[in-house]
Design an enzyme around this catalytic site. Structure first.
Site, PDB file in Angstrom:
ATOM      1  N   CYS A 144       0.785  -1.110   0.107  1.00 34.47           N
ATOM      2  CA  CYS A 144       0.039   0.058   0.000  1.00 34.47           C
ATOM      3  C   CYS A 144       0.871   1.438   0.039  1.00 34.47           C
ATOM      4  CB  CYS A 144      -0.790  -0.006   1.073  1.00 34.47           C
ATOM      5  SG  CYS A 144      -1.840   1.614   1.375  1.00 34.47           S
ATOM      6  N   CYS A 191      -1.337   1.733  -3.056  1.00 30.72           N
ATOM      7  CA  CYS A 191      -2.325   2.859  -3.056  1.00 30.72           C
ATOM      8  C   CYS A 191      -1.816   4.338  -3.020  1.00 30.72           C
ATOM      9  CB  CYS A 191      -3.003   2.616  -1.728  1.00 30.72           C
ATOM     10  SG  CYS A 191      -3.394   0.956  -1.556  1.00 30.72           S
ATOM     11  N   LYS A 250       0.349   5.393  -6.096  1.00 23.45           N
ATOM     12  CA  LYS A 250      -0.676   5.352  -7.324  1.00 23.45           C
ATOM     13  C   LYS A 250      -1.631   6.711  -7.251  1.00 23.45           C
ATOM     14  CE  LYS A 250      -4.522   4.095  -6.585  1.00 23.45           C
ATOM     15  NZ  LYS A 250      -4.903   2.978  -6.285  1.00 23.45           N
ATOM     16  N   TYR A 278      -8.743  -3.244 -11.445  1.00 24.63           N
ATOM     17  CA  TYR A 278      -8.237  -2.124 -10.714  1.00 24.63           C
ATOM     18  C   TYR A 278      -6.747  -1.602 -11.316  1.00 24.63           C
ATOM     19  CZ  TYR A 278     -11.302  -3.227  -6.785  1.00 24.63           C
ATOM     20  OH  TYR A 278     -12.313  -3.036  -5.799  1.00 24.63           O
ATOM     21  N   GLU A 327      -6.540   1.889 -13.686  1.00 27.55           N
ATOM     22  CA  GLU A 327      -5.944   3.105 -13.134  1.00 27.55           C
ATOM     23  C   GLU A 327      -4.727   3.630 -13.665  1.00 27.55           C
ATOM     24  OE1 GLU A 327      -5.424   1.704  -8.996  1.00 27.55           O
ATOM     25  OE2 GLU A 327      -7.643   2.064  -8.505  1.00 27.55           O
ATOM     26  N   HIS A 371     -27.282  20.962  -1.578  1.00 29.62           N
ATOM     27  CA  HIS A 371     -27.284  21.411  -2.901  1.00 29.62           C
ATOM     28  C   HIS A 371     -26.332  22.844  -3.136  1.00 29.62           C
ATOM     29  CE1 HIS A 371     -29.256  22.636  -6.733  1.00 29.62           C
ATOM     30  NE2 HIS A 371     -29.425  23.917  -6.227  1.00 29.62           N
ATOM     31  N   GLU A 428     -26.208  15.122  -4.323  1.00 29.15           N
ATOM     32  CA  GLU A 428     -27.735  15.174  -3.915  1.00 29.15           C
ATOM     33  C   GLU A 428     -28.765  14.282  -4.838  1.00 29.15           C
ATOM     34  OE1 GLU A 428     -29.866  19.155  -5.055  1.00 29.15           O
ATOM     35  OE2 GLU A 428     -27.536  19.445  -5.863  1.00 29.15           O
TER      36      GLU A 428
HETATM   37  P1  NDP Z   1      -7.888  -7.679 -10.797  1.00 27.44           P
HETATM   38  O1  NDP Z   1      -8.154  -9.026 -10.223  1.00 27.44           O
HETATM   39  O2  NDP Z   1      -8.485  -6.451 -10.342  1.00 27.44           O
HETATM   40  O3  NDP Z   1      -7.814  -7.819 -12.261  1.00 27.44           O
HETATM   41  C1  NDP Z   1      -6.976  -8.767 -13.038  1.00 27.44           C
HETATM   42  C2  NDP Z   1      -7.401  -8.789 -14.578  1.00 27.44           C
HETATM   43  O4  NDP Z   1      -6.326  -9.359 -15.351  1.00 27.44           O
HETATM   44  C3  NDP Z   1      -8.539  -8.770 -15.087  1.00 27.44           C
HETATM   45  O5  NDP Z   1      -9.114  -7.970 -16.009  1.00 27.44           O
HETATM   46  C4  NDP Z   1      -8.356 -10.388 -15.471  1.00 27.44           C
HETATM   47  O6  NDP Z   1      -9.447 -10.713 -16.751  1.00 27.44           O
HETATM   48  C5  NDP Z   1      -7.097 -10.309 -16.198  1.00 27.44           C
HETATM   49  N1  NDP Z   1      -6.308 -11.518 -16.023  1.00 27.44           N
HETATM   50  C6  NDP Z   1      -6.285 -12.416 -15.189  1.00 27.44           C
HETATM   51  N2  NDP Z   1      -5.489 -13.678 -15.280  1.00 27.44           N
HETATM   52  C7  NDP Z   1      -5.177 -13.431 -16.783  1.00 27.44           C
HETATM   53  C8  NDP Z   1      -4.391 -14.223 -17.497  1.00 27.44           C
HETATM   54  N3  NDP Z   1      -3.626 -15.368 -17.151  1.00 27.44           N
HETATM   55  N4  NDP Z   1      -4.136 -13.702 -18.907  1.00 27.44           N
HETATM   56  C9  NDP Z   1      -4.624 -12.582 -19.164  1.00 27.44           C
HETATM   57  N5  NDP Z   1      -5.486 -11.695 -18.158  1.00 27.44           N
HETATM   58  C10 NDP Z   1      -5.697 -12.313 -17.100  1.00 27.44           C
HETATM   59  O7  NDP Z   1      -6.165  -7.669 -10.480  1.00 27.44           O
HETATM   60  P2  NDP Z   1      -5.387  -6.284 -10.487  1.00 27.44           P
HETATM   61  O8  NDP Z   1      -3.850  -6.790 -10.687  1.00 27.44           O
HETATM   62  O9  NDP Z   1      -5.487  -5.138 -11.203  1.00 27.44           O
HETATM   63  O10 NDP Z   1      -5.325  -6.007  -8.564  1.00 27.44           O
HETATM   64  C11 NDP Z   1      -5.333  -6.947  -7.840  1.00 27.44           C
HETATM   65  C12 NDP Z   1      -6.061  -6.663  -6.498  1.00 27.44           C
HETATM   66  O11 NDP Z   1      -5.493  -5.368  -5.889  1.00 27.44           O
HETATM   67  C13 NDP Z   1      -7.412  -6.211  -6.783  1.00 27.44           C
HETATM   68  O12 NDP Z   1      -8.400  -7.219  -7.022  1.00 27.44           O
HETATM   69  C14 NDP Z   1      -7.818  -5.247  -5.872  1.00 27.44           C
HETATM   70  O13 NDP Z   1      -8.348  -6.276  -4.671  1.00 27.44           O
HETATM   71  C15 NDP Z   1      -6.554  -4.637  -5.337  1.00 27.44           C
HETATM   72  N6  NDP Z   1      -6.401  -3.191  -5.820  1.00 27.44           N
HETATM   73  C16 NDP Z   1      -7.338  -2.341  -5.299  1.00 27.44           C
HETATM   74  C17 NDP Z   1      -7.092  -0.925  -5.694  1.00 27.44           C
HETATM   75  C18 NDP Z   1      -8.028  -0.065  -5.206  1.00 27.44           C
HETATM   76  O14 NDP Z   1      -8.688  -0.432  -4.148  1.00 27.44           O
HETATM   77  N7  NDP Z   1      -8.284   1.260  -5.862  1.00 27.44           N
HETATM   78  C19 NDP Z   1      -6.144  -0.590  -6.709  1.00 27.44           C
HETATM   79  C20 NDP Z   1      -5.282  -1.512  -7.045  1.00 27.44           C
HETATM   80  C21 NDP Z   1      -5.306  -2.748  -6.445  1.00 27.44           C
HETATM   81  P3  NDP Z   1     -10.882 -11.519 -16.375  1.00 27.44           P
HETATM   82  O15 NDP Z   1     -11.551 -10.204 -15.689  1.00 27.44           O
HETATM   83  O16 NDP Z   1     -11.164 -12.005 -17.758  1.00 27.44           O
HETATM   84  O17 NDP Z   1     -10.553 -12.487 -15.188  1.00 27.44           O
END
Ligand code: NDP
Length: 451
Positions: A43, A48, A51, A178, A182, A434, A439
């Protein structure tokens, strides 16, 4: 039997430092913590915090453009990545010191080295020392996951993105979650030409109507988005990194960022050898008390793969310390955890999406989509969306989804009402503030649809 410590925490991230501090300072336990990299964890050091600062940096050109629309004679020059990165690193060093001081002031002994589990009551440090402890808390977090394919060694992950010597001109981002979404917004805002691809729809699992609006706005801000694409191979050429296996028109990039999920960091930690049960992806299996099948070993945060969010890890660490050392048994409630995706526009969400709610029974859906006053005056096309998903039978608000500037700030407040079980009538009984965007949340009179 006497132990060197009452608690040994492995990992100095959000969950670990909270557990160590509460156990030591509030419950008088003798605590040690080992961190192999930098105090603060994902984080603070590579998640976080940096970022969000990059989100702010990337929003400045838009702010200056808006200033002009409001009558200011404002101009923006170029972005100095090197200067920003140095400032960012200094800020992270400052925060790291605060985390370390927090541990020291609480009386926690900090070991700046890797630690592994040597047995139910033993921890081995990288320098060869073995210490004994009544309890072990595993809080080692997660690591970026990159699928296996030829050329994977050429790609970046979120671990490296904050340390780039220079910004790429053409960046390919792989993933639709995410981190990918982002960073697409951040990098585009900083002037990088961004292409984002995913094997399926972006932000899968989130409310579809919100997701569609975010994707449309990302495209409007110049991000090229392609879905249904999988990369077979990446080749390093003189022109850059060439992508094979997709049908992208422009297939060569200066850098490729993989944000394809994160996996629990348990490799080489000695857990399986100590008899701790792990899930297939390496996650430490725990019960509602964060306890593993070995009674003296607990785990909190991303390493348990429950909900990968900092505030959840903090709660799990705190509840563990209160339960085990404070005689205050507490489980963490993982229901209705709100979160924000710092896309541009931002996305705040809590509870069920329309699609998930529909599966459970009849619902009413309230939506307000509009151009906010601020950007409308500036002549920008930005749109905002506020949505409430309501149970038809009980009239309880099951989900709230906001796509808007500062949606993260708004959803935090709405989450209180939803966690309390508020009904639509109670939202309506709340007088509007407002003129604000929020709102709309208390003035949506008629459902746009029943489902
Ligand atoms: P996510 O799980 O959010 O997203 C992973 C993405 O990668 C999905 O779009 C998935 O596609 C794709 N993917 C997964 N496996 C493969 C693969 N083998 N080949 C190709 N594409 C693949 O992971 P992130 O890495 O973005 O983030 C990890 C975690 O960190 C998040 O789940 C969240 O909990 C946390 N986080 C939170 C933030 C916040 O609160 N603002 C900011 C950053 C991270 P598909 O949809 O098809 O599965």
């Amino acid at each position: 039997m006497s132990f060197d410590y009452d608690l040994f925490v492995i990992g100095g991230g959000s969950g670990g430092v909270r557990a160590a501090r509460i156990a030591a300072a509030e419950h008088g336990a003798r605590v040690a913590l080992a961190e192999e990299y930098r105090m603060g964890g994902t984080c603070v050091i590579r998640g976080c915090v940096p970022k969000k600062l990059m989100v702010y940096a990337s929003g400045m050109p838009g702010a200056v453009e808006e200033a002009r629309a409001y009558g200011w004679d404002a101009q923006i020059g170029g972005f100095d990545w090197t200067a920003f990165r140095a400032k960012l690193d200094a800020e992270l060093t400052r925060l790291e010191k605060i985390y370390r001081a927090g541990q020291q002031n609480a009386g926690v002994t900090v070991y700046d080295q890797r630690a592994t589990v040597a047995g139910p009551h033993e921890v081995r440090l990288a320098d060869g020392q073995v210490v004994t402890t009544k309890h072990i808390l595993v809080a080692t977090g997660g690591r970026p996951f990159v699928p296996d394919f030829p050329g994977r060694e050429h790609v970046l992950t979120s671990n490296e993105i904050f340390q780039l010597p220079e910004l790429p001109k053409r960046l390919l981002i792989v993933g639709g979650g995410y981190i990918a979404c982002e960073f697409a917004g951040i990098m585009a805002g900083l002037g990088v030409q961004v292409t984002q691809i995913n094997r399926s729809a972006l932000l899968r699992g989130f409310d579809a109507e919100c997701r569609d609006l975010i994707v449309a706005q990302m495209q409007a801000h110049g991000i090229a988005i392609h879905t249904g694409i999988v990369i077979d191979r990446i080749e390093k050429t003189d022109a850059g990194l060439k992508i094979h296996g997709s049908d992208l028109r422009d297939d060569t990039f200066d850098a490729v960022l993989y944000a394809t999920g994160r996996v629990p960091y348990t490799e080489g930690l000695g857990l399986a050898e100590a008899g701790v049960e792990l899930a297939e992806n390496g996650a430490v299996k725990v019960d509602d008390w964060s306890q593993t099948n070995i009674p003296s070993i607990y785990a909190v945060g991303d390493v348990t793969d429950r909900i990968q969010l900092t505030p959840v890890a903090i709660r799990e660490g705190h509840a563990f310390a209160d339960t085990v050392f404070g005689a205050m048994p507490r489980k963490v409630d993982h229901d209705l955890v709100a979160s924000a995706v710092f896309t541009q526009p931002e996305f705040g969400t809590v509870g069920l999406s329309e699609e998930a709610a529909r599966e459970r029974g009849p619902i009413e859906v309230y939506v307000s989509a509009f151009r906010p006053m601020r950007s409308s005056f500036a002549g920008a096309d930005d749109r905002v969306l506020m949505k409430l998903v309501v149970c038809k039978e009980t009239q309880r608000v099951l989900g709230c989804h906001i796509v808007a500037p500062d949606a993260g700030e708004m959803i935090q407040m709405v989450a209180i009402a939803i966690k309390m079980g508020a009904t639509k009538a109670q939202f309506d009984a709340t007088c509007a503030v407002h003129p604000t965007m929020a709102e709309e949340l208390v003035t949506m009179r008629k459902p746009v649809r029943h489902a």
